[in-house]
Design a protein around this motif. Structure first.
Motif, short mmCIF file in Angstrom:
data_model
loop_
_atom_site.label_atom_id
_atom_site.label_comp_id
_atom_site.label_asym_id
_atom_site.label_seq_id
_atom_site.Cartn_x
_atom_site.Cartn_y
_atom_site.Cartn_z
N UNK A 185 0.80 -1.23 0.00
CA UNK A 185 0.00 0.00 0.00
C UNK A 185 0.83 1.29 0.00
N UNK A 186 2.00 1.36 0.67
CA UNK A 186 2.72 2.63 0.73
C UNK A 186 3.12 3.22 -0.61
N UNK A 187 3.36 2.40 -1.62
CA UNK A 187 3.77 2.94 -2.91
C UNK A 187 2.67 3.77 -3.56
N UNK A 188 1.46 3.67 -3.03
CA UNK A 188 0.38 4.52 -3.55
C UNK A 188 0.69 6.00 -3.36
N UNK A 189 1.54 6.33 -2.39
CA UNK A 189 1.91 7.74 -2.21
C UNK A 189 2.62 8.27 -3.45
N UNK A 190 3.39 7.40 -4.11
CA UNK A 190 4.07 7.81 -5.34
C UNK A 190 3.06 7.98 -6.47
N UNK A 191 2.07 7.09 -6.52
CA UNK A 191 1.04 7.22 -7.54
C UNK A 191 0.27 8.53 -7.36
N UNK A 192 -0.09 8.83 -6.12
CA UNK A 192 -0.82 10.07 -5.85
C UNK A 192 0.03 11.29 -6.21
N UNK A 193 1.31 11.26 -5.85
CA UNK A 193 2.19 12.39 -6.16
C UNK A 193 2.27 12.60 -7.67
N UNK A 194 2.32 11.51 -8.43
CA UNK A 194 2.36 11.64 -9.88
C UNK A 194 1.08 12.23 -10.43
N UNK A 195 -0.06 11.77 -9.92
CA UNK A 195 -1.35 12.28 -10.39
C UNK A 195 -1.52 13.75 -9.99
N UNK A 196 -0.98 14.13 -8.85
CA UNK A 196 -1.09 15.53 -8.41
C UNK A 196 -0.35 16.48 -9.34
N UNK A 197 0.59 15.98 -10.12
CA UNK A 197 1.28 16.84 -11.07
C UNK A 197 0.35 17.27 -12.20
N UNK A 198 -0.74 16.52 -12.37
CA UNK A 198 -1.71 16.83 -13.42
C UNK A 198 -2.99 17.45 -12.85
N UNK A 199 -3.31 17.11 -11.60
CA UNK A 199 -4.55 17.58 -10.98
C UNK A 199 -4.23 18.29 -9.67
N UNK A 200 -4.54 19.56 -9.60
CA UNK A 200 -4.22 20.32 -8.39
C UNK A 200 -5.09 19.92 -7.21
N UNK A 201 -6.29 19.43 -7.51
CA UNK A 201 -7.20 18.98 -6.45
C UNK A 201 -7.47 17.50 -6.68
N UNK A 202 -7.40 16.70 -5.64
CA UNK A 202 -7.55 15.26 -5.79
C UNK A 202 -8.16 14.67 -4.53
N UNK A 203 -9.17 13.82 -4.72
CA UNK A 203 -9.76 13.07 -3.61
C UNK A 203 -9.28 11.62 -3.67
N UNK A 204 -9.43 10.92 -2.57
CA UNK A 204 -8.97 9.53 -2.49
C UNK A 204 -10.11 8.66 -1.97
N UNK A 205 -10.39 7.58 -2.70
CA UNK A 205 -11.28 6.52 -2.22
C UNK A 205 -10.39 5.34 -1.86
N UNK A 206 -10.44 4.91 -0.61
CA UNK A 206 -9.53 3.89 -0.08
C UNK A 206 -10.35 2.71 0.43
#
Length: 265
Positions: free
Chosen positions: A73-94
């Protein structure tokens, strides 16, 4: 770098790791856009994880719509960081049997995998480096589904947080995402959210829970309700089970609910 080989406009990225441990038998579907296998030098686990996460964020950044299959699960932080480069606002469903909301201060085991959601929300400063540029996701933008297996201190932390907790139920997921408004969503799923009887070989089985079919319905409901711009499936099986036929069928069904088609041959 869009390949779209999985259908549904998804770019499939595979990170065959559990924390800093490479999983050589982790199954890689045919046509994966990228497999993340950086050379990690010997050293402390967090330092090795930092290098893995830097490589992962680069892969996700190159993808138009990333779908990540990983062993933790921790590697999801890298996925979120990558997506944040394209989307300034982001929600998470976990979706997870566990809360993953421990921190070094309250964890009884120190297991980093149990801190993954806390990492995303900024509750673990200094635990891993900030080189990937992750911006903490506001707790009000997080929907946590199921989380039936919590440590006592973790339970208390969630109770006093602003994370939205819901059962793993399609209607509840739909309602919670609808309340967040029109914001892009990163969908994270740990396979152990599925009832343990349907999930042989899980690293951290959590007993009775929602069926695989119910989780499929939750994923489909999320995609129908929100703009799911990225997805991450933590295939947290024991190494000897990650690539067996039952595990592959489970992942195939989960990704199909997202509109992706996996080919293992």
């Amino acid at each position: 770098m869009a390949d779209h080989s999985t259908g549904g406009g998804w770019d499939l990225i595979v990170t065959p790791w559990h924390l800093d441990e490479h999983l050589p038998d982790f199954p890689v579907p045919v046509g994966a856009t990228e497999v993340v296998r950086p050379a990690l030098p010997a050293g402390p686990v967090p330092a090795r994880m930092n290098l893995l996460h830097r490589a992962t964020v680069d892969a996700v950044t190159r993808a138009a719509r990333p779908l990540v299959l990983s062993g933790d699960c921790p590697t999801t932080r890298a996925a979120v960081a990558g997506v944040q480069r394209r989307h300034s606002d982001l929600a998470v469903l976990w979706l997870d049997a566990h809360g993953d909301f421990n921190t070094p201060a309250i964890s009884t085991s120190g297991y980093l995998g149990g801190m993954a959601l806390a990492m995303l929300t900024g509750r673990t400063p200094g635990l891993l480096d900030d080189a990937i540029g992750l911006r903490p996701v506001p707790e009000t933008s997080v929907v946590l589904a199921d989380a039936r297996d919590l440590d006592p201190a973790e339970h208390d932390a969630l109770a006093t947080s602003r994370v939205h907790r819901v059962p793993a139920d399609p209607a509840a997921v739909t309602d919670a995402l609808g309340r967040l408004g029109d914001v892009p969503v990163h969908l994270h799923l740990d396979i152990d959210v599925i009832d343990g009887a349907e999930l042989p070989g899980a690293r951290f089985p959590s007993g009775p829970g929602p069926s695989l079919a119910r989780i499929e319905d939750c994923l489909a409901a999320a995609c129908a309700t929100a703009t799911v711009v990225a997805a991450y499936i933590a295939c947290a099986w024991l190494p000897g089970h990650a690539g067996d036929q039952t595990s592959r069928r489970t992942v195939t069904r989960l990704t199909a609910s997202l509109g992706a088609t996996l080919d293992w041959h």
